[in-house]
Every structure is written in structure tokens, then in C-alpha cells.
Design an enzyme around this catalytic site. Structure first.
Site, PDB file in Angstrom:
ATOM      1  N   HIS A  67     -11.007  -4.489  10.136  1.00 42.08           N
ATOM      2  CA  HIS A  67     -11.607  -4.271   8.819  1.00 42.08           C
ATOM      3  C   HIS A  67     -12.913  -3.486   8.875  1.00 42.08           C
ATOM      4  CE1 HIS A  67      -8.813  -7.454   7.591  1.00 42.08           C
ATOM      5  NE2 HIS A  67      -9.064  -7.149   6.356  1.00 42.08           N
ATOM      6  N   GLU A 125       0.819  -1.222   0.000  1.00 43.10           N
ATOM      7  CA  GLU A 125       0.000   0.000   0.000  1.00 43.10           C
ATOM      8  C   GLU A 125       0.847   1.265   0.000  1.00 43.10           C
ATOM      9  OE1 GLU A 125      -0.945  -2.724   1.541  1.00 43.10           O
ATOM     10  OE2 GLU A 125      -3.025  -3.023   0.927  1.00 43.10           O
TER      11      GLU A 125
HETATM   12  C1  LIG Z   1      -2.378  -4.701   4.038  1.00 43.83           C
HETATM   13  C2  LIG Z   1      -3.465  -5.470   3.425  1.00 43.83           C
HETATM   14  N1  LIG Z   1      -3.735  -5.316   2.120  1.00 43.83           N
HETATM   15  C3  LIG Z   1      -4.702  -6.050   1.535  1.00 43.83           C
HETATM   16  C4  LIG Z   1      -5.437  -6.950   2.247  1.00 43.83           C
HETATM   17  C5  LIG Z   1      -6.516  -7.797   1.568  1.00 43.83           C
HETATM   18  N2  LIG Z   1      -6.032  -9.175   1.493  1.00 43.83           N
HETATM   19  C6  LIG Z   1      -6.413 -10.082   2.391  1.00 43.83           C
HETATM   20  S1  LIG Z   1      -5.640 -11.537   2.186  1.00 43.83           S
HETATM   21  C7  LIG Z   1      -4.768 -10.970   0.867  1.00 43.83           C
HETATM   22  C8  LIG Z   1      -3.793 -11.886   0.163  1.00 43.83           C
HETATM   23  C9  LIG Z   1      -2.661 -12.308   1.037  1.00 43.83           C
HETATM   24  O1  LIG Z   1      -1.903 -13.300   0.407  1.00 43.83           O
HETATM   25  P1  LIG Z   1      -0.821 -14.170   1.141  1.00 43.83           P
HETATM   26  O2  LIG Z   1       0.020 -13.317   2.024  1.00 43.83           O
HETATM   27  O3  LIG Z   1      -0.097 -14.943   0.105  1.00 43.83           O
HETATM   28  O4  LIG Z   1      -1.631 -15.156   2.093  1.00 43.83           O
HETATM   29  P2  LIG Z   1      -2.657 -16.293   1.700  1.00 43.83           P
HETATM   30  O5  LIG Z   1      -4.011 -15.670   1.632  1.00 43.83           O
HETATM   31  O6  LIG Z   1      -2.229 -16.884   0.402  1.00 43.83           O
HETATM   32  O7  LIG Z   1      -2.593 -17.267   2.817  1.00 43.83           O
HETATM   33  C10 LIG Z   1      -5.109  -9.660   0.589  1.00 43.83           C
HETATM   34  C11 LIG Z   1      -4.544  -8.860  -0.515  1.00 43.83           C
HETATM   35  C12 LIG Z   1      -5.169  -7.040   3.618  1.00 43.83           C
HETATM   36  N3  LIG Z   1      -5.884  -7.834   4.429  1.00 43.83           N
HETATM   37  N4  LIG Z   1      -4.176  -6.318   4.177  1.00 43.83           N
END
Ligand SMILES: Cc1ncc(C[n+]2csc(CCOP(=O)(O)OP(=O)(O)O)c2C)c(N)n1
Ligand SMILES: Cc1ncc(C[n+]2csc(CCOP(=O)(O)OP(=O)(O)O)c2C)c(N)n1
Ligand SMILES: [Mg+2]
Ligand SMILES: [Mg+2]
Lengths: 342, 327, 327, 342
Positions: free
Chosen positions: B130, B61
Site C-alpha cells: 500500500h 478494479e
Molecule cells: C484490490 C483492492 N481494492 C480495494 C482495497 C481496499 N479495501 C480494503 S479492505 C476492503 C473491503 C474488503 O471486504 P471483504 O472482502 O468483504 O473483507 P472484510 O474486510 O469484510 O473482511 C477494501 C475495498 C484493497 N485493499 N484491495
């Protein structure tokens, strides 16, 4: 398959048989249990019993299981929002987790946290966090505290591949390396590289897809591991945990894994991957891999496997029932827990 | 003429038209392309505009909001989707220390025509990290415009203004409104910032709000009408600038005001709105301005607690009655 | 007994005593050790307490504030120095989404006994990115305590409370006050949060403020006294919690109030304070509450413009006169 | 000396003589001018004529000079708060910079920005930023914009060693690498590694002290250079700039340099380093190195050197006078420039 992206060199450390096979049966049982748990949680979500976001761990079980099998009862750990299995592996009663998802007073966090924020501090689970990457600084500071307090406890920090693109990742990991020089940062960073951050594949979000190597540039020793194979993960975990405990220096591991389900319960269409890829990974389902191994070694027979599945089914059914019948938190809970002194 | 659109489609259509019209518009955000957007505002945009204009970003971000500021400085017109405004706290430094201020500290040498948009406020059981409504935080900072549309028509009109201005705009949507339908005027009709709309006329009390809370205010007003109380309902549309005139003119007529906001009361938006009303209508107020706000707690997950933490129509009705000393 | 100390020495001495007393206290921050602290609050601490307790950090605000939260969760009592509060915007996510909320979303399973301290507000010609007063932003969030001492005695008493509580505290100092002297009571006398101090008695008007602005208020009150106006001056000491009672009691007596804050007026702290006063003393107010605030612009560098952007004694005097309809 | 920390392999690319020697004379002149400028600015600060923070570039001149000598008039650049030399090298009149430091209406930013926020957009200087690292995302996005607009302009981003520990560094640099795959990020990151971030030496803030290599972690080509030698820097810069312009891919260079003065004008005691170290680095003063080289090659003689120093003295004296005599910004300036539309 594990070496598809980034030319991962995956350590092979499996021993075909031996004492760790028998001791893996309880972990097999837990993996079956959590898979069932996730399936039923999703069903409850569809029935409107669970709200908010719901992120399932199905397909990735061997990673958390392998590591949680390798730590002591007084060690601690942090993870992100995909956290149900982590809690249950550690011994949090499934019904307390399910009740939390149902938003009930009997949930691990009295229904205040929900799916993304499981906490079980007596068992060393320090959360469950919803902002991607934001628990990594916490875990790093917690590891420092453990050493500062003169203990040899260690901290595990599970994180996703997507989290590695954030400042929340780089800043504390660099500090961990510095603190580690004085033996003041007994932490293992465990990347659950399930190939995707929501719909963004690893290779679309970074050029360096060998994620373990990114720790190297902060000065942290690291390796990759096949995250689908419990025995491999556990063996690596035991070695790493012993070393981190002995040295107080951070270590990092990238577990190559895959989520067989959507990112969250709302991710139905999955336009970012094709069915074939998912099917391919289903062939490497960590539960089946372990089952086959235990089977082959004669540690488990068909009847036992069936019994374990049945037991899981019953436990989860009981958890659902418990959650369903538990009371909502009373209104007086609303202002409670905001602060300790007010 | 006008057509009926959802809030989502009003945003989509406006963005799309403006991208067709102006090649300088580019989009950045997490999962806006291949994934089609978490709330599908940008569904099909990647196919239509290609990856140079629809940029899927890593989870960075601070990095991509900052990069968008840099693009804006060079004359592009980036539109950043924050998947939700909660995550904008990671980019707070870029928004507050760069985007908002750099026109000033450069002595006017650069503009930052940047729109940051996404859902703000509580969803349904998204819990504490959230479920935040950050308008009071952003509206405190000069150099930003802070927009909070309540209707599909607002969404279109205010987005048009945002996309054609030269300054950074914090564009606060609300996920619960994306499916809401409303009449949207055809054609090119930007709604200027700082122009509140009187959504309902009344003479007994003025209810002031923005974004989703406007709809609660309207429902409350209908309920009040059944008891003979005629409430005027004002939709602020923008928090910065604040349309002091419309506010004050109304309250000077009704002598009573209720301000409704979703978020925590202390240091929230309603305090500023109330202060402005007092400053402009002190001599004509017959009762203290009432603030209807969310509970002063991080948002709990359990649905029953969440409902307790959010403002409801009945709270607005009760507040109105207090201003009329009916309670 | 009491001794005269500077604000800086009151902070230093209190931190030092508490570190002697409680081995769980550790310090983190940029250049607090080898460099001896940008404002020398921690000069000599590294030698005295060693590098395990006085941790020089890289320029990683998000990382080290977050690490401190983690330490606090495990029972340490970290004190983070942000070199200035401006940089805290980089750590906003850790402060607002973790420190403030995690006690709640864990269902009360963890405490976060963390103090974040450093200078807040404008310095002298530090320009837009380094001249911000962020109390309104932080005080909006439940789960945090927000403290803004005005005197060396405040500094000591409030820091003691912060260091012994179990919750995260945003401790806002002011660089212009570090050299200011004042009586500091000896011994162990924490000042509870939420307890404002009446610094001067008066019956014509109440002037309410905190941190550096309290001193302007006192000077203005002296000037007003020469024209026969007796102002009561309240030093709030903490913004969250706000001592509504002391405020309201005073205004119900004086019937007039002026609130003074350094920062931008829109959505600033004075709005909340004014709203609280109206809500508690509406029927007894003889004039609208006046807000004396900084200009609504990013802080300019040029000294003459900076002086125009900051509130001054004369602005307070004028505001008081307006409440008395003397202008 | 350059290789002291992190085993830096420094490219040697100097040519003893040739056409670039003559063309370096104007840069020698500018380096002398800025050194004088910094000295006088500090004096004005002590006299209370300049307020706020004042960060001087003395000792590091060859880095910015070498790179700014290698770019085109329509290229752009971003830097941090240690920015006076960058502006003057680029052609911003010294009096307009000095007037800015004095907070005068005739300053480059009308007195609104001050020392940390020099802007000269017509000359491609997009600031001057005070939050460490926070200009790196801006520069990265700006580079994207240049390509998006179909030009072959490039962007330079100067940054400090300390900035590299921030998320403001890692996040955009990772994105730059991704965008570079499509030729969409023509940027050169230039680390001015002057050994310290305020009082924190590089090796106390990170384990990996070969800073260039950290870009490799993000997939960006990188190298180190001796930042004290203008000719070396310039030669490297020309090669790198040409390549970045041609490819649209990011590149990074770590210039090993040293600040001979305090972090800022308020940093008097410098408890973090000893005099000996400073003295040692004075032997590698970039102005003297270039002067010797030009001298040896017969491009400059003693009289010319003296004339250049005298000219610098006069120009800076004139700048001080101009700044001193310029009017303050009028009160009407206060609300101007907050926004374009209001
Ligand atoms: C700082 C932030 N940006 C965006 C989100 C929305 N979001 C939730 S999970 C996610 C993907 C995260 O991917 P990863 O770290 O690979 O974990 P996984 O879901 O694959 O376990 C996103 C973009 C968030 N929760 N926090
Ligand atoms: C985010 C942030 N944290 C802290 C500061 C205070 N500060 C100003 S300069 C500086 C050191 C930066 O060092 P480096 O990046 O190496 O640049 P140099 O001063 O050596 O040119 C610090 C810590 C700041 N301005 N911004
Ligand atoms: Mg992932
Ligand atoms: Mg440096």
C-alpha cells in the site's frame, strides 16, 4: 438471521454434547484471548503505538477457529489482512503478533509486514495479504504444490465476501476446479461473509447474494454454515477437510458471520449500517454462544470462565508490554529480505 | 481573488462545480457513495447527485476502470476514484492497453475523456502493498496524461483541465497532502498540462520535484538559504507532458540540479527528468544531476524503517551541497 | 566446447535439462502443452513431462501467475510462459504486489523462485496492444530480477541462473530472436545476473543496449567502423541488476555513450542507463549521452509506420555521430 | 451436436417460412460475402500483403449475422479480434476493411489498427480488441452510458468461450447485473462458443462447460442457441434485443458454433483437434444451412445463389484491388491520434 440474504440454507450439524465439547475448551480460550487481543490492539492504535491500517476480527472468531481446529499441524493456510486471530489460533505467540503490530524487531515478520501481513511459515500461515482477493491465486497454487509433492497436506483459503467480486477470485477458483478433476487441488475456500466490504453491503455489490453458490458455477461443491457457532463450523470443517484431503478436490464454504467492529480502526462512523443491526448481531456473539454451550454441558463453570478471561487479560497485557519494550528493527534491516540472492 | 482551501476541499469543490455544470460527469469507485469516500473527497456527493452519477462499485478494479473507459467512449466524462493507486495495478491492462491506446488504434475515431484519481505514494506505515508511487510506470505510456499536483491551487487548476480535456488522465494525489492548506484562485482557471511552476527563485541550484516532495524541496531550500545557498524550486505539476523548457531554462541559469522523487531510484521518474536536463543543459552543468529518491526496497511497516526508506529534507540539502562540491 | 543453436533451441534445451534434473520445475501457460506452445518453445514437453508438469491454463493471467507464485512459495520452481508480455499487464498485481514484495513483507520467511518468460517487444505488425517492451516498468520494482538476453548463449546462461535462484525473475525474450543462431557453450555455465558483456571493443564511443537492440548496435558499429569510428558495444543482459561498473568503465574510456532501447523514450530504460552513466562518468563525458528509442506513440499496424516507430541502425549511427559532433 | 458439451438445452425457435425468410436474403448475401472475404484475406496474408495476426470468422457467420440483423441502426457493439465479418455485416465497406488489413491509409482506422482493431463508430462498431476479454468492461460501461443519456439504444458484446475464464469477464458482468436492477445496463453478451480458445478446448479450461449458465452465477438471464442456424439466432436475437431494450437489464446467450479454420492464419497444424471433427462441423456450415432453407422456401433459386456468389467474388476482388492500390499512410500519420489535445 443467517438466512436473511440470499435465502441461505444453512446446514445444521450441531451435536448437543459429546467428546468435541471438552476439546473445544482450548478454542474457547483462544477466542477469548483474541477478542481481548483485538480490543487492546485498538486501544494501542488510538494511543499511536500501532500505525497503518488495523482490521479486527471481533465477532467472526468462530469461523477461523472452527476451521483451524479441524486441520493438521502440517496443513497450511492463507488469509487477507484481517489476520490476527488466524495467527493466534494457530499458535503464533500473541506477543510476536503484537510486536509486529508495534513495528518491532521481535514481531513475526521483524516489523516489516505489520498488521496486514502476518506470516508464520513454520506453523503453516503463509500470510496475511493487503490487496483484496490477491491471495486466492497464491493459495490455489500452493494447494497444487502440496499434491505435486506427494503429500496429503491441504490448504485453507479464507476470504471476504467483497473479494468474490474480483478477478483475483474467479480466475484461480475456476482453475482449482479443473485441477481438482485430477485430484490436484486440496483446498477449502472459506468465505467469511460478514455482510460488508468496508461500507458496501453484499447486496449492493452483487445480485447473487448466496455466495456459496458462486462456487457451484465454477464446478466446486459448496455449502453455507452458521459462522457464529463454533461447534457447527468445526463439525462442518472436520467433514470437509477429511473429504478434501481424501479427494484432492476443492471445496467451498460460506460462513455467515458479522463484524461487530468497524472495517478498520479508522472506520468510526459506519454510515453504512445502523446501530440496531449491530446490536442484533451482538446477541449472536460467537464467544457467548460457545460459552453458553460449554456452560450448559457442564464442561465449564463460572469460575473457569472468569479464569479464562483473566488469563486472556494477562496474556494480552504481557503481549503489549513485550511489544512496547521490544527494540525497533535496526537500520541494517532496511535492505535485508528484498531478495534471497542479493 | 483567492480563498484558502485544503487540498481535499479544492478537489471536492472542483468536482462538485464541474458536476453541477456538466451532467456528463459521473463518478465511479469503491465506497465513494454510502461510505462517503475513504478520504472523504466525495462526502455528500451521493445525496447531492444521486446513485446514477455516484456509483459505488464492487471490488472490481479491472471491471470498473474498464467500464469507465467504455462510458468515456460514449461521451460521458467518468471520474474514477481508485481507493489508492496501489490497486490500479489490477486495472493496468485497461489503463495501458485500452484507455491509453484506443484512440490511436481506432485511427482517431474515439476519445477517452476519463480521469482516474486517488492517492499515490506512501502513507504512514501502510507497508509494502500500500505504499507505492506509480508515476514512472504510467508516464511511460503515450496516450495518457500524468498529473501530480503539489498544492490546493494545482489540485483545482489541473483537475479542471483534466475534466475538460478529451484524453485519459492519471491524476495522482497524495494522502498526506489532503489536509494541506493553500490559496486557491476563484473562478475558472484551468492550469494547462505541461506547465511547471517555479515555486521559489534562486540562482545557485535548481531543485525539481512534484507532488508531496515539492514541500520537502521548499523546506530544504529555506534551510539552504540560511547557509547562503539560494535554490530555485520547480514544481513540475505534470510528468507527462514534462515541461522541459522551464526545467532547462532554470538549470542553464543555475548550472546545478537536484531531482527529488519519493519512489525507488532505478527506472524512476528522476532518471527521465535528469536525462532531459542533461540533454538540454549539458554544456552548462557544473556538476552531475543529483537524484534524491526513496530506498530501493519494498516499503517496510516499522515506522523507523519507513522513515529511512523515504527521502527527507536533509537528503535534499546534502544533495545540493554535493552539486556545489561543499561536501 | 560449444555448439551452434537457435535462441529457441537454447531456451528449449535448457528448460528440458533443468526439468530432467529438477522435479520441482513445472511449467504453466496458455497453450504450452497440447498446442505445443505459440512459439514452440515447449513443443513435445507435454509428452515428455506429462500434464502435471506442463500445465495448460485457461486465459487467466492473473490467476495462473498468482498460482505460480503460490507454488513457488511452497518450494516448487514454476516457469510461467506468458504468451506475450503484453498480457502480463493483467497479472501486474500478482507480479508487482506479491511476487516482488512478499519475501520482504514476510520478513524473509518465504522465497519466490519463479521465472516468468515469454516474448517482449514489438513483433511485425501486431499493432498497439501487442507491441510493447515492458522492461522499464518491471525493472522499477525491487524484489524482481529483470533479464533481457540478446544471444542464444545469453538465453541459456541467464535461464540457468534464473532457474536456480530463489527469487522471481522477469525473463524478457524477443520473438524476432527465436530463430537467431549463435554459439552456446556446453555444460553447466550459468551467467550471473548483473554481468554485462562487451560484444565489440572500441575506443570512440560506447553503445549500450540489450535484447534485440544489441544486434542493431553491432550492425551500426560495423557501419561506423567503415567511417573510421570504433564503437564499443555493450550487451547489458540484465536491467535489474544493472552492471554499472562495466558501463561506467567503458564510458570513462570512450567519453561518449549512446543508449538504445526499442520502447518509448519518456521514462524508458535508457533514461536510467543514461543517468547511471552521468553519475559515474560526468567528468569524462565529452558529449551528452544520446538516447535512441522508439517513437512516442502506440505501435501502429501499417508496416511503413511501424518501421518509422522503431529504432534502426541508421538512428544509432546518427546518434554516434552527434556524440562526436560530426553532424 | 450443439448439446454435446455441458448438456446444452438449445432453444428451437425456427419458423419454417414466413416474412423473415425474404428479409434474410440480404444476410445470406452478406454471409457469402464475408466467407469470400476471409478466404481472400487469408490468401493475401500468405502473399505477405497482410501482416500481424489474422483471425477468420469462417464457420461462425450465423452468430454475428443473426444478432446484427436484430438491432437498430443506432445500436452499438463491441467484439474481439475476430471482427471482419462483424464490420461487414454492419455495412462497413469491404474495401475499407481490406485496406485496413493491408495497412493502408484508406482503411477504416487509417491502417493504424489492423485486423484486430476494426472500428466504425458511425455505424456503431466500437472495436475490435486484441486482449482477450478486455472489451467486456468497455461494452458494459458503454451500455450504462446509453441509458444514462436517456436513450433506448442497446449494446451488443460478442466474446469468445476462452474469454469467460478471465477476470475481464467476471468483474463487469457482475456489475452489469447490479446496474441492471435499476434498468441501467441494456447489453446482450453473446458468447461465440466455437469450442476452442486457440488450442484449448472448453472442457480443458473449465469444469462448467454450459457456458451460458455462468452468467446465471452473476444473476443474468441466459440461454443457449444453435449458432449455426441464422434463422434461429435471428429469432432469438429479436426477442432478446426487444426485452433488453425494454428493461435495461443485461441478457446473455451462448451460441454453439465452430470455427472451420485455424485460430489464426498461423495456426496450420491444429494439433488440438482432428480432421474428423472439422469435417463433421462442415456438415453444419451456417451458409449452407441458410441457403438450403431459402432454397426450400423458394425464396432463392440456383441462379440467384450463383449470382450472389459471383457478386461476392467480384466485391472481394474489388476490395483486394482497392486495398492493394491504396496509398500507405503518410509519415505524418505516425504521431497523429495519440491524444485529442496534444
Ligand atoms: C484490490 C483492492 N481494492 C480495494 C482495497 C481496499 N479495501 C480494503 S479492505 C476492503 C473491503 C474488503 O471486504 P471483504 O472482502 O468483504 O473483507 P472484510 O474486510 O469484510 O473482511 C477494501 C475495498 C484493497 N485493499 N484491495
Ligand atoms: C489476455 C490475453 N491472453 C492471451 C491472449 C492470446 N490469445 C489470443 S486469442 C486467444 C484465444 C481466445 O479464445 P476465445 O475467447 O474462445 O476466442 P476465439 O479465438 O475462439 O474466437 C488467446 C489465448 C490474448 N490475446 N489476450
Ligand atoms: Mg466482508
Ligand atoms: Mg473460442
Amino acid at each position: 438471521m443467517a438466512s436473511k440474504r440470499g435465502g441461505a440454507k444453512v446446514r445444521a450439524e450441531r451435536t448437543p454434547a459429546g467428546p468435541d465439547l471438552a476439546s473445544s475448551v482450548p478454542w474457547y480460550r483462544l477466542m477469548v484471548l483474541t477478542r481481548r487481543f483485538e480490543d487492546e490492539a485498538e486501544r494501542a492504535f488510538r494511543r499511536g503505538k500501532i500505525g497503518g491500517y488495523l482490521h479486527l476480527y471481533s465477532g467472526q472468531e468462530a469461523v477461523a477457529a472452527g476451521f483451524l481446529a479441524a486441520i493438521r499441524a502440517d496443513d497450511i493456510f492463507f488469509t487477507a489482512y484481517r489476520d490476527h486471530a488466524h495467527a493466534i489460533f494457530r499458535g503464533t505467540p500473541p506477543q510476536a503478533v503484537m510486536a509486529e503490530l508495534f513495528g518491532k524487531q521481535t514481531g513475526v515478520a521483524k516489523g516489516k509486514g505489520g498488521s496486514m501481513h502476518l506470516f508464520d511459515v513454520p506453523r503453516g500461515l503463509y500470510g496475511g495479504y493487503g490487496i483484496v482477493g490477491a491471495h486466492i491465486p497464491l493459495a490455489t497454487g500452493a494447494a497444487y504444490a502440496l499434491r505435486y509433492q506427494g503429500t496429503d497436506r491441504i490448504c485453507l483459503c479464507f476470504l471476504g465476501d467483497g473479494a468474490m467480486n474480483s478477478g483475483s477470485f474467479h480466475e484461480p477458483v475456476n482453475m482449482a476446479a479443473v485441477w481438482g478433476q485430477d485430484g490436484m487441488c486440496p483446498i477449502v475456500y472459506i468465505v467469511e461473509n460478514n455482510k460488508y466490504a468496508m461500507g458496501t453491503s453484499v447486496d449492493r455489490s452483487t445480485v447473487v447474494t448466496h455466495l456459496a453458490s458462486k462456487f457451484g458455477l465454477h464446478g466446486i461443491e459448496n455449502e453455507q454454515v452458521d459462522g457464529q457457532d463454533f461447534l457447527t463450523v468445526r463439525r462442518a470443517a472436520e467433514r470437509i477437510v477429511a473429504r478434501v484431503r481424501a479427494t484432492g478436490r476443492p471445496y467451498a464454504i460460506e460462513a455467515i458471520t458479522y463484524r461487530l467492529v468497524g472495517h478498520g480502526a479508522a472506520d468510526l462512523f459506519q454510515p453504512y449500517r445502523n446501530k440496531g443491526e449491530v446490536e442484533e448481531w451482538k446477541q449472536r456473539d460467537p464467544i457467548q454462544i460457545l460459552e453458553r454451550e460449554l456452560h450448559r454441558a457442564g464442561v465449564l463453570d463460572d469460575a473457569q470462565v472468569a479464569a479464562i478471561h483473566k488469563e486472556a487479560e494477562e496474556k494480552v497485557a504481557a503481549a503489549i508490554k513485550y511489544a512496547e519494550e521490544s527494540p525497533e528493527p535496526p537500520p541494517e534491516e532496511l535492505p535485508r529480505d528484498v531478495s534471497a540472492q542479493g | 481573488m483567492a480563498q484558502v482551501l485544503t487540498f481535499r476541499d479544492a478537489l471536492r469543490a472542483t468536482l462538485m462545480e464541474e458536476m453541477d455544470r456538466n451532467p456528463a460527469v459521473v463518478l465511479l469507485g469503491e465506497d465513494i457513495g454510502v461510505y462517503q469516500g475513504t478520504f472523504r473527497i466525495t462526502a455528500d456527493f451521493l445525496t447531492r447527485f444521486g446513485p446514477k452519477r455516484v456509483i459505488d462499485t464492487p471490488i472490481s478494479e479491472l471491471g470498473f476502470v474498464g467500464a469507465a473507459v467504455g462510458m468515456a467512449m460514449l461521451g460521458l466524462r467518468p471520474v474514477v476514484e481508485v481507493m489508492t493507486w496501489n490497486f490500479s495495478l489490477l486495472a493496468a491492462d485497461q489503463i495501458l492497453n485500452n484507455a491509453a491506446k484506443l484512440r490511436y488504434f481506432s485511427g482517431g475515431q474515439v476519445n477517452v475523456p476519463l480521469v482516474i484519481r486517488g492517492p499515490n505514494g506512501a502513507g504512514v506505515q501502510l507497508s509494502a502493498q500500500h505504499s507505492q508511487s506509480l508515476e514512472a510506470l504510467y508516464a511511460h505510456f503515450p496516450g495518457l496524461w500524468v498529473v501530480a499536483p503539489a498544492t490546493p491551487a494545482d489540485a483545482r487548476g489541473l483537475l479542471l483541465t483534466a475534466l475538460r480535456g478529451k484524453d485519459p488522465v492519471v491524476f495522482l494525489e497524495n494522502a498526506a497532502l489532503y489536509g494541506a492548506k493553500g490559496e486557491v484562485p476563484d473562478g475558472d482557471a484551468p492550469i494547462p498540462f505541461g506547465q511547471a511552476e517555479i515555486m521559489r527563485r534562486g540562482h545557485d541550484v535548481t531543485i525539481i520535484s512534484y507532488s508531496r516532495m515539492v514541500h520537502l524541496a521548499l523546506t530544504a531550500a529555506e534551510q539552504l538559504a540560511q547557509t547562503g545557498i539560494e535554490a530555485e524550486v520547480i514544481n513540475l505539476r505534470t510528468l507527462r507532458p514534462l515541461d522541459r523548457e522551464t526545467l532547462i531554462r532554470s538549470v542553464r541559469r543555475t548550472h546545478r540540479a537536484v531531482v527529488v522523487q519519493e519512489q525507488w531510484r532505478p527506472f524512476g521518474a528522476a532518471a527521465e527528468i535528469a536525462a532531459v536536463i542533461y540533454e538540454g543543459a549539458f554544456d552548462l552543468l557544473d556538476a552531475p544531476v543529483e537524484r534524491v529518491t526513496g530506498a530501493d526496497v519494498p516499503m517496510p511497516y516499522a515506522r523507523n524503517l519507513e522513515l529511512l526508506a523515504l527521502p527527507h529534507e536533509r537528503d535534499i540539502v546534502a544533495a545540493v551541497q554535493r552539486t556545489l562540491y561543499r561536501q
